[in-house]
Structure formats: structure tokens, C-alpha cells
Design an enzyme around this catalytic site. Structure first.
Site, PDB file in Angstrom:
ATOM      1  N   GLU A 171       0.801  -1.225   0.000  1.00 49.64           N
ATOM      2  CA  GLU A 171       0.000   0.000   0.000  1.00 49.64           C
ATOM      3  C   GLU A 171       0.838   1.282   0.000  1.00 49.64           C
ATOM      4  O   GLU A 171       0.666   2.156   0.857  1.00 49.64           O
ATOM      5  CB  GLU A 171      -0.968  -0.018   1.182  1.00 49.64           C
ATOM      6  CG  GLU A 171      -1.950  -1.167   1.091  1.00 49.64           C
ATOM      7  CD  GLU A 171      -3.019  -1.174   2.173  1.00 49.64           C
ATOM      8  OE1 GLU A 171      -4.083  -1.783   1.953  1.00 49.64           O
ATOM      9  OE2 GLU A 171      -2.797  -0.573   3.250  1.00 49.64           O
ATOM     10  N   GLU A 318      -4.897  -8.577  -0.290  1.00 50.30           N
ATOM     11  CA  GLU A 318      -5.695  -8.381   0.927  1.00 50.30           C
ATOM     12  C   GLU A 318      -7.135  -8.182   0.503  1.00 50.30           C
ATOM     13  O   GLU A 318      -7.427  -7.419  -0.432  1.00 50.30           O
ATOM     14  CB  GLU A 318      -5.229  -7.153   1.730  1.00 50.30           C
ATOM     15  CG  GLU A 318      -3.912  -7.310   2.448  1.00 50.30           C
ATOM     16  CD  GLU A 318      -3.585  -6.101   3.316  1.00 50.30           C
ATOM     17  OE1 GLU A 318      -4.542  -5.384   3.720  1.00 50.30           O
ATOM     18  OE2 GLU A 318      -2.403  -5.855   3.567  1.00 50.30           O
TER      19      GLU A 318
END
Length: 378
Positions: A171, A318
Site C-alpha cells: 500500500e 488483501e
């Protein structure tokens, strides 16, 4: 007026195809150090036996508590003395990866975060103080990656490690928590990392950009997040009518294609949730519609197929009903129904969709206060 029948029986053989067990391809966990704990291992073994898990992904392989990288050393009772060259130690990582391999599971290696002595910013996220920054010395980052991959090949064999996946970071669009640099600095980290790994062996699998959820605005179009671009999203009365797009995927592909960099897989996260800051500075939490994951993944698959890398694998590294580690909805039948429905609908759209996470041994916000505390686990 006679209505047409809803079903037709023609006696012809039914077309059949195998259902990909997308839910067992990869599962998520918190950080590498937690995999040294007995209760984590007990839950992991149960997950493997129940679901036939093939890969597991977690943060923190290079975090300080795994002691992989040192630029100084001391006895613990005073200041450390600088070393002539960085020292790489794999004892703790060996214990984790040995256990995974013994269970018949492969690591989906998230390369990160930055060791403290190599970081340009420290303790940017989580109570355990992950250092999510560009390296102060790119050559030493490349050496760290190279030594690590070479060590794993020596320990587990080239044929085995060719089956692993190496994901560059986590991220990086979420500045300043998971990255303190710019978009271009992340792309440069990817370039140096993929070149280093492919130099070891061109068949090793590397990908990214491991970005967070789809968004319906231009907050990530620039080099760093622009909160003013979120204002209309925060004020929207029907967020499901907005144009939700992946973060950095198209730019990442274009950047790599221009430089002829390999991309073996595209990775991103697909939580059906978001947040947006309004003009008043307050954060608005957003929950999207039931088929958001399916629609996002359908769009992502189309983008990849029409790109310079049409054969790249797609890994959702995820995913859950929400990213919160202490969301009570995770422990309800409502979540179970939603998760099952999404997995069945998306089974042919990706190479893996990693549920976040398989275990409540999870310490991003610190451990739960007691056994009644909800968690992320299956």
C-alpha cells in the site's frame, strides 16, 4: 397470455468446469514475527488442514524484530558501534519459512518494510513501529533483497523458490503511513527490486504495486495523496453511482512498459470500503454495495488483459468485508454469507484473493484486550 417457462429441459449434457478454490490459494496474516508464536502456528496448521492453503502473505519480513539487517552492533548495554558493512542474518526468518514449508505452504513474500538503519523515516505505522519509507541507500536495499533471495534459494532450492511470489511493498499510496515517498519513488523501488531479483534468476516471480482499495476520485493521481480531491466523494449521497477505479495500476503498467521492466503479476487490495475527507476535514467512512468486489475485479482483469502485460497474474493480496482488525462484523453470519458469495462470483477472475486475515493473533493496533474482542480471522 401464456408466460414462457423459466426453465427448459432439453436432455443435453450440461457444460461443466472445475470451480477454482480461490479462497485457499493465499491467506493473509499480520506480520512475520507473529508466526514465531505457538498459538499462531496452531491456528495456521488448522487453516491448512481445513482449507488446503497454498500460500500465506504477511508484513514485516525485514522489520527489526526479525533481525535481518544490521548496520551497527553492540552488547545491549550501550551505544552500538558501526559495522564496516551491513550484516544480514536470517535465523528468525528461517524459523518462519521452515515452518511454512513443512506445512506444505509457500510464502507469498511481501518485501518490506524498511529496516530502521536503512530507513529515511521511522515508526510510521502500527504500535510495533513499522518503518515505511524509501531507503536512504538504494544500493543497500538492493543488496538486502539480493542476499535474502539468494539465501532462500540456497536453503529451499531454486525450483521451489521459483514457485514463490515476491511482492514489492504494501500500500505505498497510503502516505505517510505505509510510504513516506512519492509515487515515482515507489516505482523506482520496484525497478531496482525487480532488476535485482531477475538478475538472480529470470524465472523468479515479481510484481506490484500492492496498492489499497479502489477510489472514485483523483486523490492518488499526483505524486502524493491530495485530500482536497476527496471532498466530493465525502459529500456524495450515492457513492455507488461514482466511478470507482484502481489505484496506480494503469500508471504502474505504463511506467514499467516504457522501461521494459518485467511484471509477473499485478497486485492490489479490494476491500469494499473506503474513507474520504470532507471539506470540513472530517473523515467519512464508506461502505459499498454487495457486488463491489466482483465489479472491481472485472474491471481490473479487463485493464490487465488490454495492457502491455496481458499474461500477468492477478493477485488480490488483501481482501475482506473491511480492513479493520477489530470489526465485529467479521465474526457474524452476515460476513460469512457475503464472503462466500464473493468468492464464488470471483473464482475465475483472479489467481488469488487473500483473505485478511486467517487469525486473530494480529497486532497492528496491539493485541485484543480479552477473548471477546473481535478480530479479522475466518
Amino acid at each position: 397470455m401464456k408466460s414462457e417457462p423459466r426453465f427448459r429441459i432439453d436432455g443435453e449434457p450440461r457444460d461443466e468446469s472445475a470451480l477454482p478454490h480461490i479462497w485457499s490459494r493465499c491467506i493473509g496474516a499480520g506480520r512475520a514475527n507473529e508466526a514465531l508464536r505457538a498459538d499462531w502456528r496452531q491456528q495456521f496448521a488448522e487453516a491448512v488442514a481445513t482449507f488446503g492453503v497454498q500460500y500465506v502473505r504477511f508484513h514485516g519480513v525485514f522489520h527489526d524484530d526479525m533481525f535481518v539487517y544490521r548496520e551497527s552492533y553492540g552488547g545491549g548495554f550501550g551505544p552500538n558501534a558501526p559495522l564496516a558493512a551491513p550484516k544480514h542474518t536470517f535465523g528468525y526468518v528461517n524459523k518462519v519459512f521452515d515452518f511454512l514449508v513443512e506445512c506444505g505452504v509457500r510464502p507469498f513474500v511481501e518485501l518490506g518494510f524498511m529496516p530502521r538503519e536503512l530507513a529515511t523515516a521511522t515508526e510510521t505505522v502500527f504500535w510495533w513501529g513499522a518503518h515505511c519509507s524509501p531507503p536512504k541507500d538504494m544500493a543497500r536495499w538492493v543488496e538486502l533483497v539480493t542476499r535474502s533471495v539468494e539465501h532462500w534459494i540456497d536453503r529451499y532450492g531454486l525450483d521451489e523458490v521459483r514457485e514463490w511470489r515476491f511482492e514489492v511493498w504494501n500500500e505505498p499510496n497510503l502516505v505517510p503511513h505505509f510510504w513516506t515517498g512519492t509515487k515515482t519513488e515507489y516505482f523506482e523501488l520496484y525497478e531496482q527490486t525487480v532488476r535485482a531479483i531477475k538478475k538472480i534468476d529470470p524465472e523468479l516471480k515479481v510484481g506490484g504495486p500492492a496498492t489499497s482499495v479502489f477510489v472514485p476520485d483523483d486523490r492518488y493521481k499526483g505524486e502524493v495523496e491530495d485530500r482536497s480531491a476527496m471532498h466530493e466523494t465525502a459529500a456524495a449521497t450515492n457513492v455507488d453511482a461514482l466511478d470507482w477505479r484502481p489505484v496506480w495500476i494503469e500508471e504502474f503498467i505504463a511506467w514499467c512498459a516504457e522501461r521494459e521492466l518485467p511484471i509477473d503479476f499485478i497486485s492490489t487490495h479490494l476491500y469494499p470500503t473506503d474513507f474520504a475527507y470532507g471539506a470540513d476535514g472530517e473523515s467519512v467512512q464508506i461502505t459499498r454495495y454487495a457486488d463491489a468486489t466482483f465489479d472491481d475485479l472485472t474491471l481490473l482483469r479487463k485493464l490487465v488483459q488490454n495492457s502491455a502485460y496481458p499474461d500477468a497474474e492477478i493477485h488480490i493480496t488483501e481482501w475482506s468485508t473491511s480492513p479493520s482488525s477489530r470489526d465485529f462484523i467479521h465474526d457474524t453470519l452476515f460476513a460469512a454469507t457475503s464472503i462466500t458469495r464473493s468468492y464464488l462470483k470471483c473464482a475465475t477472475l483472479a489467481d488469488s484473493i487473500s483473505y485478511w486475515t486467517f487469525t486473530d493473533v494480529f497486532e497492528e493496533e496491539a493485541p485484543g484486550s480479552d477473548r471477546s474482542t473481535a478480530g479479522s480471522a475466518w
